[in-house]
Write an enzyme that holds these catalytic residues in place. Structure first.
Site, PDB file in Angstrom:
ATOM      1  N   LYS A  22       0.831  -1.213   0.000  1.00  0.00           N
ATOM      2  CA  LYS A  22       0.000   0.000   0.000  1.00  0.00           C
ATOM      3  C   LYS A  22       0.864   1.261   0.000  1.00  0.00           C
ATOM      4  O   LYS A  22       0.659   2.172  -0.795  1.00  0.00           O
ATOM      5  CB  LYS A  22      -0.894  -0.004   1.246  1.00  0.00           C
ATOM      6  N   ASN A  23       1.834   1.316   0.925  1.00  0.00           N
ATOM      7  CA  ASN A  23       2.571   2.570   1.090  1.00  0.00           C
ATOM      8  C   ASN A  23       3.591   2.833  -0.011  1.00  0.00           C
ATOM      9  O   ASN A  23       4.207   3.893  -0.046  1.00  0.00           O
ATOM     10  CB  ASN A  23       3.224   2.628   2.477  1.00  0.00           C
ATOM     11  N   ARG A  91      -4.537  10.991   4.057  1.00  0.00           N
ATOM     12  CA  ARG A  91      -3.359  11.866   4.171  1.00  0.00           C
ATOM     13  C   ARG A  91      -2.366  11.677   3.041  1.00  0.00           C
ATOM     14  O   ARG A  91      -1.691  12.620   2.623  1.00  0.00           O
ATOM     15  CB  ARG A  91      -2.631  11.578   5.473  1.00  0.00           C
ATOM     16  N   CYS A 115      -4.476  13.244  12.930  1.00  0.00           N
ATOM     17  CA  CYS A 115      -5.156  11.955  12.786  1.00  0.00           C
ATOM     18  C   CYS A 115      -5.035  11.172  14.071  1.00  0.00           C
ATOM     19  O   CYS A 115      -4.400  11.626  15.027  1.00  0.00           O
ATOM     20  CB  CYS A 115      -4.665  11.196  11.566  1.00  0.00           C
ATOM     21  N   ARG A 120       0.962  14.853  13.068  1.00  0.00           N
ATOM     22  CA  ARG A 120       1.425  14.656  11.692  1.00  0.00           C
ATOM     23  C   ARG A 120       1.497  15.933  10.853  1.00  0.00           C
ATOM     24  O   ARG A 120       0.810  16.062   9.834  1.00  0.00           O
ATOM     25  CB  ARG A 120       0.583  13.578  11.006  1.00  0.00           C
ATOM     26  N   PRO A 121       2.316  16.889  11.245  1.00  0.00           N
ATOM     27  CA  PRO A 121       2.485  18.098  10.432  1.00  0.00           C
ATOM     28  C   PRO A 121       3.201  17.784   9.110  1.00  0.00           C
ATOM     29  O   PRO A 121       3.759  16.697   8.952  1.00  0.00           O
ATOM     30  CB  PRO A 121       3.371  18.991  11.314  1.00  0.00           C
ATOM     31  N   ILE A 122       3.174  18.748   8.185  1.00  0.00           N
ATOM     32  CA  ILE A 122       3.900  18.552   6.909  1.00  0.00           C
ATOM     33  C   ILE A 122       4.915  19.680   6.700  1.00  0.00           C
ATOM     34  O   ILE A 122       5.233  20.044   5.577  1.00  0.00           O
ATOM     35  CB  ILE A 122       2.937  18.436   5.701  1.00  0.00           C
ATOM     36  N   ASP A 123       5.401  20.222   7.827  1.00  0.00           N
ATOM     37  CA  ASP A 123       6.359  21.325   7.752  1.00  0.00           C
ATOM     38  C   ASP A 123       7.613  20.963   6.952  1.00  0.00           C
ATOM     39  O   ASP A 123       8.159  21.797   6.225  1.00  0.00           O
ATOM     40  CB  ASP A 123       6.735  21.789   9.177  1.00  0.00           C
ATOM     41  N   LEU A 124       8.067  19.716   7.062  1.00  0.00           N
ATOM     42  CA  LEU A 124       9.303  19.337   6.349  1.00  0.00           C
ATOM     43  C   LEU A 124       9.072  19.306   4.835  1.00  0.00           C
ATOM     44  O   LEU A 124       9.971  19.634   4.059  1.00  0.00           O
ATOM     45  CB  LEU A 124       9.807  17.977   6.833  1.00  0.00           C
ATOM     46  N   ASP A 305       4.454   0.836  12.171  1.00  0.00           N
ATOM     47  CA  ASP A 305       3.227   0.249  11.620  1.00  0.00           C
ATOM     48  C   ASP A 305       3.014  -1.200  12.066  1.00  0.00           C
ATOM     49  O   ASP A 305       1.998  -1.812  11.737  1.00  0.00           O
ATOM     50  CB  ASP A 305       3.245   0.319  10.088  1.00  0.00           C
ATOM     51  N   VAL A 327       7.975   7.233  16.929  1.00  0.00           N
ATOM     52  CA  VAL A 327       7.680   7.889  15.647  1.00  0.00           C
ATOM     53  C   VAL A 327       6.427   8.758  15.741  1.00  0.00           C
ATOM     54  O   VAL A 327       6.391   9.866  15.214  1.00  0.00           O
ATOM     55  CB  VAL A 327       7.556   6.842  14.513  1.00  0.00           C
ATOM     56  N   ARG A 397      -8.916  -0.166   4.786  1.00  0.00           N
ATOM     57  CA  ARG A 397      -8.097   0.792   4.024  1.00  0.00           C
ATOM     58  C   ARG A 397      -6.801   0.157   3.554  1.00  0.00           C
ATOM     59  O   ARG A 397      -6.242   0.559   2.540  1.00  0.00           O
ATOM     60  CB  ARG A 397      -7.720   1.977   4.916  1.00  0.00           C
TER      61      ARG A 397
HETATM   62  C1  EPZ Z   1       4.321   6.990   6.134  1.00  0.00           C
HETATM   63  O1  EPZ Z   1       3.634   8.127   6.671  1.00  0.00           O
HETATM   64  C2  EPZ Z   1       3.303   5.881   6.101  1.00  0.00           C
HETATM   65  N1  EPZ Z   1       2.184   6.260   5.268  1.00  0.00           N
HETATM   66  C3  EPZ Z   1       2.821   5.542   7.496  1.00  0.00           C
HETATM   67  O2  EPZ Z   1       1.975   4.421   7.418  1.00  0.00           O
HETATM   68  C4  EPZ Z   1       4.027   5.199   8.375  1.00  0.00           C
HETATM   69  O3  EPZ Z   1       3.595   5.021   9.703  1.00  0.00           O
HETATM   70  C5  EPZ Z   1       5.076   6.314   8.316  1.00  0.00           C
HETATM   71  O4  EPZ Z   1       5.434   6.594   6.947  1.00  0.00           O
HETATM   72  C6  EPZ Z   1       6.349   5.993   9.088  1.00  0.00           C
HETATM   73  O5  EPZ Z   1       6.889   4.793   8.625  1.00  0.00           O
HETATM   74  C7  EPZ Z   1       2.268   6.155   3.963  1.00  0.00           C
HETATM   75  O6  EPZ Z   1       3.277   5.774   3.398  1.00  0.00           O
HETATM   76  C8  EPZ Z   1       1.045   6.490   3.184  1.00  0.00           C
HETATM   77  P1  EPZ Z   1       6.566  10.390   8.150  1.00  0.00           P
HETATM   78  P2  EPZ Z   1       4.293   9.569   6.598  1.00  0.00           P
HETATM   79  O7  EPZ Z   1       6.518  11.615   7.345  1.00  0.00           O
HETATM   80  O8  EPZ Z   1       4.991   9.721   5.311  1.00  0.00           O
HETATM   81  C9  EPZ Z   1       6.602  13.601  11.690  1.00  0.00           C
HETATM   82  C10 EPZ Z   1       0.116   3.072   7.938  1.00  0.00           C
HETATM   83  O9  EPZ Z   1      -0.383   2.588   8.984  1.00  0.00           O
HETATM   84  N2  EPZ Z   1       6.689  14.612  10.598  1.00  0.00           N
HETATM   85  O10 EPZ Z   1       7.815   9.578   8.143  1.00  0.00           O
HETATM   86  O11 EPZ Z   1       3.249  10.548   6.970  1.00  0.00           O
HETATM   87  C11 EPZ Z   1       5.182  13.010  11.717  1.00  0.00           C
HETATM   88  O12 EPZ Z   1       4.321  13.846  12.437  1.00  0.00           O
HETATM   89  C12 EPZ Z   1       0.629   4.482   7.902  1.00  0.00           C
HETATM   90  O13 EPZ Z   1       0.178   2.440   6.867  1.00  0.00           O
HETATM   91  C13 EPZ Z   1       6.849  15.931  10.915  1.00  0.00           C
HETATM   92  O14 EPZ Z   1       6.961  16.312  12.081  1.00  0.00           O
HETATM   93  O15 EPZ Z   1       5.358   9.439   7.787  1.00  0.00           O
HETATM   94  C14 EPZ Z   1       5.404  11.667  12.359  1.00  0.00           C
HETATM   95  O16 EPZ Z   1       5.395  11.786  13.745  1.00  0.00           O
HETATM   96  C15 EPZ Z   1       0.310   5.282   9.089  1.00  0.00           C
HETATM   97  N3  EPZ Z   1       6.867  16.864   9.892  1.00  0.00           N
HETATM   98  C16 EPZ Z   1       6.819  11.278  11.885  1.00  0.00           C
HETATM   99  O17 EPZ Z   1       7.415  12.488  11.417  1.00  0.00           O
HETATM  100  C17 EPZ Z   1       6.761  16.491   8.584  1.00  0.00           C
HETATM  101  O18 EPZ Z   1       6.790  17.372   7.711  1.00  0.00           O
HETATM  102  C18 EPZ Z   1       6.827  10.256  10.761  1.00  0.00           C
HETATM  103  O19 EPZ Z   1       6.172  10.776   9.628  1.00  0.00           O
HETATM  104  C19 EPZ Z   1       6.604  15.139   8.285  1.00  0.00           C
HETATM  105  C20 EPZ Z   1       6.569  14.198   9.308  1.00  0.00           C
END
Ligand code: EPZ
Length: 421
Positions: A22-23, A91, A115, A120-124, A305, A327, A397
């Site tokens: 999926k991911n 998301r 969520c 889960r911010p997207i600042d990065l 996960d 995480v 999902r």
């Molecule tokens: C991906 O989410 C996966 N989703 C998630 O799977 C998975 O848990 C995660 O990676 C970590 O392995 C998909 O691929 C669709 P991150 P993603 O950006 O990309 C923080 C599942 O169950 N962060 O690595 O959103 C964030 O808040 C799902 O299948 C920031 O602070 O993960 C989190 O605490 C759930 N700022 C951590 O980093 C940012 O700009 C990890 O997020 C981005 C992230």
């Protein structure tokens, strides 16, 4: 309303074929927006999130069809305005931002909310798209980004975010010059996206390490691709844990053992015997489940996960286990539900102490999110009596044909629909 009804206590035995990841596939679909042409992606799971992404791409102007695990996309003229309802539903839709911006020079997309598992911010994503030259505005709940042509840069991520790494890789594919991403996420899904983009004509190397180099190319050099998505490592881990908790013996096919090495070593620690082939894993459970501690970390650490599902396993261990989540800020939604089933779990900020109990008992529980739901399924398979799980839409999902796959290895599990509840 749909419910999963599980009659616990039957050891899982037999073979399960793992579906495509999926991911990974959601991001390959987003990446296709970068180039005009025809895309054929194989081993695509027929799950809710994939259909949501099909909806997003269709609204952007892509022709999409999923038949028998083969997804065909035809990408030509597209718009940069993402459909708000679908973006808010999932998301991962935010991953269309990088490709749309790079290809069209603009994108408008709803801001994703928090969520169930954390803020889960997207600042990065945003800060580093700005470094590549995007001008970003956030107003009335929408993000609008514009650029003429993005310019390659050296980028250092504060945290190896999966989504930010992917968005930046895709955006930088069409940038002028070279982009280097330091402290990049190293997940297998990132390697899959690199391989897919390179098949489209991109020039990317380093994925799988923490430094990824993207040599920007001109749009005319990008075209369609034919590709098979990697197996879903989280689905694989979920079924191994389900087999272990039921004291079963199962074989997984279409699995990459290298992608779940830490889980495999933890399963050995908890007393399962494993035989590992090239794309096959057989698990034979021991009679007693031994306790084991885990700490979730970005890949190659223990996958967040799989944390809820692992917690279910050690609720029945012969001793105490400590589970630390690093995480996400709130990924313990399953704890209260597992307690309802008789688990002994004590929470302390981002750690859980799980004292093994002799038996779980079936109960009515609610899945708060996808993996918490998977954890409840696992617990239900081992529990004494009947477990009823609501919130099934979260589970569907991400797990293709979950009920059929589990029934195929001897589980007593059914999906029922109830009117008016
Ligand atoms: C991906 O989410 C996966 N989703 C998630 O799977 C998975 O848990 C995660 O990676 C970590 O392995 C998909 O691929 C669709 P991150 P993603 O950006 O990309 C923080 C599942 O169950 N962060 O690595 O959103 C964030 O808040 C799902 O299948 C920031 O602070 O993960 C989190 O605490 C759930 N700022 C951590 O980093 C940012 O700009 C990890 O997020 C981005 C992230």
């Amino acid at each position: 309303m749909q419910k999963l009804i599980i009659e616990g206590g039957y050891p899982l035995t037999g073979t399960i074929r793992i579906s495509g990841a999926k991911n990974a596939v959601l991001k390959l679909m987003a990446a296709a927006l970068l180039g005009k042409g025809k895309f054929v992606i194989r081993d695509v799971p027929a799950i809710k999130d994939v259909y949501t992404m099909i909806g997003v791409l269709t609204a952007l102007g892509v022709k999409a069809e999923l038949t028998d695990s083969v997804l065909t996309l035809e990408v030509d003229q597209i718009t940069g305005e993402a459909p708000t309802d679908l973006v808010q539903e999932m998301r991962a839709s935010i991953q269309v931002m990088g490709p749309l911006l790079a290809r069209l020079g603009w994108v408008k997309i709803a801001k994703p909310g928090g969520c169930a598992i954390g803020d889960r911010p997207i600042d990065l994503h945003l800060r580093n798209l700005e470094r590549l030259g995007a001008v970003i505005e956030e107003e009335h709940g929408f993000i609008t980004a514009r650029c003429s042509r993005l310019i390659g840069q050296e980028i250092s991520l504060d945290f190896p975010s999966v989504g930010a790494t992917e968005n930046l890789m895709m955006a930088a594919t069409l940038a002028k010059g070279k982009t280097v991403i330091y402290n990049a996420a190293r997940e297998p899904e990132i390697v899959d996206i690199q391989n897919f983009l390179n098949q489209m004509g991109a020039k990317i190397y380093g994925a799988g390490t923490s430094v990824i180099v993207i040599e920007g190319i001109d749009e005319k050099h990008l075209g369609g691709a034919e590709y098979t998505v990697i197996p879903d490592r989280i689905e694989a881990g979920t079924y191994l844990l389900a087999a272990a908790i039921t004291r079963g013996n199962i074989t997984l096919e279409n699995v990459n053992p290298q992608h779940i090495q830490v889980l495999l070593s933890k399963l050995t620690e908890t007393n399962s015997r494993l035989s590992i082939g090239l794309n096959k894993i057989t698990l034979e459970s021991g009679r007693i489940i031994q306790p084991a501690n885990i700490i979730t970390l970005p890949y190659p650490g223990f996958a967040t996960d799989l944390q809820p599902q692992f917690m279910s396993l050690v609720t029945l261990a012969n001793g105490s286990s400590v589970i630390k989540e690093t995480v996400y800020s709130r990924r313990f939604g399953h704890v209260e539900e597992l307690r309802r089933m008789g688990a002994d779990i004590q929470l302390d900020t981002n750690s859980a102490i799980v004292r093994g109990v002799k038996q779980l008992s079936g109960a009515a529980v609610r899945a708060m999110d996808l993996r918490a739901g998977a954890a409840l399924v696992i617990a239900g398979l081992a529990a004494h009596g009947t477990t009823e799980i609501t919130g099934v839409e979260h589970i569907m999902r991400g797990y293709e044909r979950l009920v059929e796959k589990l029934q195929g290895v001897g589980a007593k599990i059914n999906l029922v629909s109830e009117e008016g509840n």
